[in-house]
Scaffold this motif. Structure first.
Motif, PDB file in Angstrom:
ATOM      1  N   THR A 110      28.858  47.002   4.049  1.00 12.49           N
ATOM      2  CA  THR A 110      29.762  45.855   4.166  1.00 12.49           C
ATOM      3  C   THR A 110      30.064  45.263   2.790  1.00 12.49           C
ATOM      4  O   THR A 110      31.212  44.994   2.461  1.00 12.49           O
ATOM      5  CB  THR A 110      29.135  44.778   5.069  1.00 12.49           C
ATOM      6  N   GLU A 114      33.738  45.188   0.816  1.00 11.74           N
ATOM      7  CA  GLU A 114      34.351  43.937   0.361  1.00 11.74           C
ATOM      8  C   GLU A 114      34.642  43.987  -1.132  1.00 11.74           C
ATOM      9  O   GLU A 114      35.719  43.589  -1.577  1.00 11.74           O
ATOM     10  CB  GLU A 114      33.431  42.758   0.676  1.00 11.74           C
ATOM     11  N   GLU A 117      37.592  46.352  -1.945  1.00 13.21           N
ATOM     12  CA  GLU A 117      38.875  45.712  -1.630  1.00 13.21           C
ATOM     13  C   GLU A 117      39.224  44.658  -2.671  1.00 13.21           C
ATOM     14  O   GLU A 117      40.376  44.555  -3.093  1.00 13.21           O
ATOM     15  CB  GLU A 117      38.840  45.088  -0.229  1.00 13.21           C
ATOM     16  N   GLU A 118      38.247  43.882  -3.098  1.00  9.15           N
ATOM     17  CA  GLU A 118      38.461  42.841  -4.099  1.00  9.15           C
ATOM     18  C   GLU A 118      38.928  43.464  -5.416  1.00  9.15           C
ATOM     19  O   GLU A 118      39.873  42.984  -6.048  1.00  9.15           O
ATOM     20  CB  GLU A 118      37.147  42.081  -4.304  1.00  9.15           C
TER      21      GLU A 118
END
Length: 125
Positions: A110, A114, A117-118
């Protein structure tokens, strides 16, 4: 009783000599990132858009690789080691290394998703 202690001593000795180094922990994290960063087959538009998406993924992976090289460390417990990842300023244990293998916990997936993507948003935007 003696046999049990002898077996435990042998296992501990094997653990000491097969404890994975920092580079192996970093490589395991990179493989996790690469597994999550496959290009979507359903990219719409012409080949130029597809090429742009491919380049965005490559830039994101290089940035993620640098992030992992600087933010993954290990805690050496001699017979095994803990993979630690810097998350919001603190190091969190995200895996265990023993007998030449690295076992990453599920919650790291997870976090890596994240962060990937950031970083993609920063490089594309």
């Amino acid at each position: 009783m003696r046999n049990t202690l002898l077996v435990l001593a042998i296992i501990a000795l094997v653990g000491v000599f097969t404890n994975p180094p920092l580079e192996k922990h970093q490589e395991a994290m990179k493989e996790k990132v690469e597994n999550l960063s496959s290009i979507d087959e359903d990219i719409s538009g012409d080949d130029i858009k597809k090429l742009g998406a491919l380049l965005g993924d490559v830039i994101g992976l290089n940035t993620m690789e640098k992030y992992l090289n600087n933010n993954v460390k290990i805690e050496d417990l001699k017979i095994c080691s803990l993979t630690k990842l810097k998350i919001k300023g603190d190091y969190k244990t995200v895996g265990v290394g023993a007998f030449g293998k690295i076992f990453l916990f599920d919650d790291v997936k997870t976090f890596v998703q994240e962060k990937a993507e950031e970083l993609k948003d920063k490089t594309n935007g």
